[in-house]
Design a protein around this motif. Structure first.
Motif, PDB file in Angstrom:
ATOM      1  N   VAL A 181       0.844  -1.191   0.000  1.00 15.66           N
ATOM      2  CA  VAL A 181       0.000   0.000   0.000  1.00 15.66           C
ATOM      3  C   VAL A 181       0.884   1.248   0.000  1.00 15.66           C
ATOM      4  O   VAL A 181       1.868   1.303   0.739  1.00 15.66           O
ATOM      5  CB  VAL A 181      -0.883  -0.003   1.278  1.00 15.66           C
ATOM      6  CG1 VAL A 181      -1.690   1.282   1.392  1.00 15.66           C
ATOM      7  CG2 VAL A 181      -1.818  -1.205   1.277  1.00 15.66           C
ATOM      8  N   VAL A 182       0.524   2.223  -0.838  1.00 20.72           N
ATOM      9  CA  VAL A 182       1.210   3.529  -0.777  1.00 20.72           C
ATOM     10  C   VAL A 182       0.275   4.482  -0.028  1.00 20.72           C
ATOM     11  O   VAL A 182      -0.872   4.677  -0.435  1.00 20.72           O
ATOM     12  CB  VAL A 182       1.492   4.080  -2.195  1.00 20.72           C
ATOM     13  CG1 VAL A 182       2.257   5.404  -2.091  1.00 20.72           C
ATOM     14  CG2 VAL A 182       2.270   3.068  -3.029  1.00 20.72           C
ATOM     15  N   PHE A 183       0.793   5.042   1.083  1.00 16.06           N
ATOM     16  CA  PHE A 183      -0.008   5.997   1.867  1.00 16.06           C
ATOM     17  C   PHE A 183       0.314   7.425   1.417  1.00 16.06           C
ATOM     18  O   PHE A 183       1.491   7.788   1.254  1.00 16.06           O
ATOM     19  CB  PHE A 183       0.335   5.884   3.360  1.00 16.06           C
ATOM     20  CG  PHE A 183      -0.161   4.601   3.995  1.00 16.06           C
ATOM     21  CD1 PHE A 183      -1.520   4.403   4.224  1.00 16.06           C
ATOM     22  CD2 PHE A 183       0.732   3.614   4.381  1.00 16.06           C
ATOM     23  CE1 PHE A 183      -1.975   3.230   4.814  1.00 16.06           C
ATOM     24  CE2 PHE A 183       0.285   2.440   4.977  1.00 16.06           C
ATOM     25  CZ  PHE A 183      -1.072   2.250   5.195  1.00 16.06           C
ATOM     26  N   ARG A 184      -0.752   8.227   1.240  1.00 15.19           N
ATOM     27  CA  ARG A 184      -0.525   9.668   1.062  1.00 15.19           C
ATOM     28  C   ARG A 184      -0.250  10.256   2.443  1.00 15.19           C
ATOM     29  O   ARG A 184       0.662  11.048   2.605  1.00 15.19           O
ATOM     30  CB  ARG A 184      -1.764  10.320   0.430  1.00 15.19           C
ATOM     31  CG  ARG A 184      -1.486  11.672  -0.178  1.00 15.19           C
ATOM     32  CD  ARG A 184      -2.681  12.239  -0.950  1.00 15.19           C
ATOM     33  NE  ARG A 184      -3.014  11.447  -2.120  1.00 15.19           N
ATOM     34  CZ  ARG A 184      -4.179  10.814  -2.303  1.00 15.19           C
ATOM     35  NH1 ARG A 184      -5.125  10.878  -1.394  1.00 15.19           N
ATOM     36  NH2 ARG A 184      -4.404  10.108  -3.388  1.00 15.19           N
ATOM     37  N   VAL A 185      -1.024   9.805   3.432  1.00 13.58           N
ATOM     38  CA  VAL A 185      -0.759  10.172   4.832  1.00 13.58           C
ATOM     39  C   VAL A 185      -0.639   8.862   5.597  1.00 13.58           C
ATOM     40  O   VAL A 185      -1.611   8.115   5.743  1.00 13.58           O
ATOM     41  CB  VAL A 185      -1.911  11.014   5.420  1.00 13.58           C
ATOM     42  CG1 VAL A 185      -1.633  11.344   6.880  1.00 13.58           C
ATOM     43  CG2 VAL A 185      -2.125  12.279   4.604  1.00 13.58           C
ATOM     44  N   VAL A 256      -5.712   8.599   8.112  1.00 11.62           N
ATOM     45  CA  VAL A 256      -4.764   7.933   7.221  1.00 11.62           C
ATOM     46  C   VAL A 256      -5.336   7.913   5.799  1.00 11.62           C
ATOM     47  O   VAL A 256      -6.497   7.605   5.610  1.00 11.62           O
ATOM     48  CB  VAL A 256      -4.498   6.489   7.712  1.00 11.62           C
ATOM     49  CG1 VAL A 256      -3.649   5.718   6.715  1.00 11.62           C
ATOM     50  CG2 VAL A 256      -3.831   6.520   9.081  1.00 11.62           C
ATOM     51  N   GLU A 257      -4.489   8.273   4.812  1.00 15.36           N
ATOM     52  CA  GLU A 257      -4.994   8.306   3.423  1.00 15.36           C
ATOM     53  C   GLU A 257      -4.190   7.353   2.541  1.00 15.36           C
ATOM     54  O   GLU A 257      -2.957   7.384   2.544  1.00 15.36           O
ATOM     55  CB  GLU A 257      -4.856   9.720   2.850  1.00 15.36           C
ATOM     56  CG  GLU A 257      -5.882  10.688   3.384  1.00 15.36           C
ATOM     57  CD  GLU A 257      -5.670  12.067   2.798  1.00 15.36           C
ATOM     58  OE1 GLU A 257      -5.335  12.176   1.594  1.00 15.36           O
ATOM     59  OE2 GLU A 257      -5.815  13.038   3.559  1.00 15.36           O
ATOM     60  N   ILE A 258      -4.892   6.517   1.805  1.00 12.74           N
ATOM     61  CA  ILE A 258      -4.244   5.563   0.886  1.00 12.74           C
ATOM     62  C   ILE A 258      -4.216   6.166  -0.514  1.00 12.74           C
ATOM     63  O   ILE A 258      -5.252   6.612  -1.020  1.00 12.74           O
ATOM     64  CB  ILE A 258      -5.012   4.228   0.874  1.00 12.74           C
ATOM     65  CG1 ILE A 258      -4.868   3.541   2.235  1.00 12.74           C
ATOM     66  CG2 ILE A 258      -4.501   3.321  -0.242  1.00 12.74           C
ATOM     67  CD1 ILE A 258      -5.648   2.252   2.352  1.00 12.74           C
ATOM     68  N   GLU A 259      -3.018   6.164  -1.113  1.00 16.59           N
ATOM     69  CA  GLU A 259      -2.907   6.671  -2.484  1.00 16.59           C
ATOM     70  C   GLU A 259      -3.111   5.535  -3.488  1.00 16.59           C
ATOM     71  O   GLU A 259      -3.750   5.690  -4.507  1.00 16.59           O
ATOM     72  CB  GLU A 259      -1.519   7.284  -2.661  1.00 16.59           C
ATOM     73  CG  GLU A 259      -1.320   7.997  -3.972  1.00 16.59           C
ATOM     74  CD  GLU A 259      -0.006   8.758  -3.957  1.00 16.59           C
ATOM     75  OE1 GLU A 259       0.172   9.644  -3.072  1.00 16.59           O
ATOM     76  OE2 GLU A 259       0.857   8.424  -4.783  1.00 16.59           O
TER      77      GLU A 259
END
Ligand SMILES: Cc1cc2nc3c(=O)[nH]c(=O)nc-3n(C[C@H](O)[C@H](O)[C@H](O)COP(=O)(O)OP(=O)(O)OC[C@H]3O[C@@H](n4cnc5c(N)ncnc54)[C@H](O)[C@@H]3O)c2cc1C
Length: 474
Positions: A181-185, A256-259
């Motif tokens: 997973v790539v997190f933005r936050v 938390v934000e997932i990109e």
């Protein structure tokens, strides 16, 4: 349909098959590798090399290449998510190499190609027949006649099924999911680089666990979660982005934000061991021989060491340097090692608490694990450093154990094993006990009072007398 002949057919170009093919090619064996997939998936279940695997790759000059593709050096291992130090072990590599499985495979395949062997992709093994002189292997678009077949074709091994062997063990009750997973936050407080096992794994409530491992590039993490008591109704159902987003929201919070979700997979926690590792001219290695829950980071490591144990023995038998019976030592040495790993995995599962009593047991084990002797024992279990192969009762205690690497005037003892042969280490000049043995005079040996040791190609002590008896045909 291509028709080929070979000395050995390796079915499956996962880490185990690639390592085995490399060992065979190094020994000059004519090997054909058949792989079902038409291209390497690039996906990585495993993320680590344990210290013993680092040593084993070093014996073949492959560790540096793997480390160039690694994204982390992790200064400790873990047992049920309880960090355990490797510091008490006499090893030059008291750490885990953080490296995606796909990069381990790329490293091994690169070396294999240099050795002149190309993986034959898009050729799924569909059957085989063995007779007194060899094995005829049938695959999609290919037929190969060979002296031996090794099934490195993973947990659902067609080779194991073809042999009619049972794959007994424990059917797990739980499941796990892994996702890149790539997190933005990213979640607050999680490490940005993988340096230790602290804050990587957490268990929450009855049987539920979560893991988050930073994979190097900013924001990219290996998310893991699961439940050791319950399974979803359909284990084969695709892991949806919605499922992952929900788990992340519930566990790590709304902020938390997932990109991007790059890939995700659900896996079971069954534990199974093949009844036999060899039937005549057909053998099994890696996940084809053993599967277990991914606790402690051990499965790929076990497979690479199966390959390291089997490669030189097969080559010796093919070249008439050992009787075919020496292949039975592959099973008698490696099957108990896998059984022991399965036991430690079961213990680790039991330490993910589901009751107040188990929480108390876990707290106690966590306390005990701060004691150096307990750390040593637990890190020995997960690292492979404690492997000891059977030895005659009157043999020196070092017999059957690994040679700890040590420095020489130029380089290291491990450098002597790059060509894959037996090495006699001796503190006084001595004649070679056999033409197949390289003699190296060294200033000292790692065991008090031992002045001579015959070391096997896989880095284990064959004898402390220098005798080749039982190892190399006269
Ligand atoms: C979620 C998860 C996380 C894990 N994490 C770790 C970890 O951190 N550390 C660790 O050490 N281990 C870990 N493991 C275990 C590790 O991934 C396996 O032990 C490892 O992949 C076994 O390698 P293998 O080569 O034996 O089998 P596989 O990797 O399964 O390779 C088998 C190969 O054979 C091919 N094949 C299959 N059938 C045929 C056929 N009939 N003919 C030709 N080819 C065929 C397949 O396409 C594949 O390429 C993890 C496992 C899972 C599920």
């Amino acid at each position: 349909m291509i028709e080929l002949t070979a000395e050995v057919v390796v079915a499956g170009a996962g880490p185990t098959g690639l390592m085995l093919a490399n060992e065979l090619a190094l020994a000059g064996v004519d090997v054909v590798v058949l792989e079902r997939l038409s291209a390497r998936s690039g996906l990585s279940k495993a993320l680590n090399l344990q210290p013993r695997t680092a040593e084993v790759l070093d014996l073949r000059g492959l560790l540096g290449r793997a480390e160039q593709r690694s994204f982390a050096t992790v200064g400790e291992g873990h047992f049920a998510a309880i960090p355990v130090s490797y510091a008490g072990w006499d090893t030059r590599h008291p750490y885990q190499v953080g490296i995606p499985q796909g990069e381990v495979e790329a490293t091994l395949e690169e070396r294999l190609v240099e050795q002149g062997v190309t993986v034959l992709r898009g050729h799924e093994l569909t059957g085989f027949v063995q007779d007194a002189t060899g094995v005829t292997v049938t695959a999609d678009g290919a037929r190969v006649r060979a002296d031996y077949l090794v099934g490195c074709d993973g947990g659902r091994s067609a080779v194991r099924r073809g042999l009619g062997l049972s794959f007994d063990g424990v059917e797990g009750r739980g499941y796990g999911v892994v996702a890149d997973v790539v997190f933005r936050v990213a979640p607050a407080g999680v490490p940005e680089q993988w340096r230790s096992m602290r804050n990587i794994v957490a268990s929450h409530g009855a049987g539920v666990f979560h893991t988050l491992i930073p994979l190097g590039p900013p924001g990219l993490y290996r998310l893991g979660y699961g439940d050791r008591l319950r399974r979803p109704a359909d284990m084969r159902a695709k892991v949806t982005d919605d499922e992952i987003r929900q788990v992340v929201r519930e566990r790590y919070g709304e902020e938390v934000e997932i990109e991007e979700i790059r890939w995700a997979s659900r896996f079971a926690d069954d534990s199974r061991l093949a009844q036999r590792y060899r039937m005549g001219r057909v053998l099994l290695a890696g996940d084809a021989a053993h599967i277990h829950f991914a606790a402690g980071g051990q499965g790929l490591n076990l497979g690479l060491q199966d390959a390291m144990n089997l490669g030189w023995k097969l080559a010796a038998v093919l070249r008439g340097r050992a009787p075919a019976g020496q292949l039975d030592t592959y099973e008698s040495e490696r099957r108990p090692v896998a059984a022991r790993v399965m036991d430690n995995v079961a213990t680790q599962s039991a330490l993910i608490p589901t009751t107040a009593e188990q929480r108390a047991v876990r707290a106690l084990v966590t306390e005990l694990a701060t004691l150096p002797e307990v750390q040593h024992h637990l890190s020995g279990l997960v690292s492979g450093l404690d492997v000891r192969y059977p030895a005659p009762p009157d043999a020196h205690p070092a017999t059957g154990t690994r040679l700890p690497d040590f420095e020489l005037e130029h380089g290291y003892a491990s450098d002597l094993f790059h060509s894959g042969g037996f090495v006699l280490l001796t503190t006084e000049p001595a004649p070679a006990p056999h033409p197949e043995v390289t003699v190296a005079v060294v200033p000292r040996l790692p065991w008090p009072g031992v002045t001579r040791a015959l070391i096997r190609p896989d880095g284990y002590v064959a004898s402390t007398t220098g005798s080749t008896e039982g190892w190399i045909a006269a």
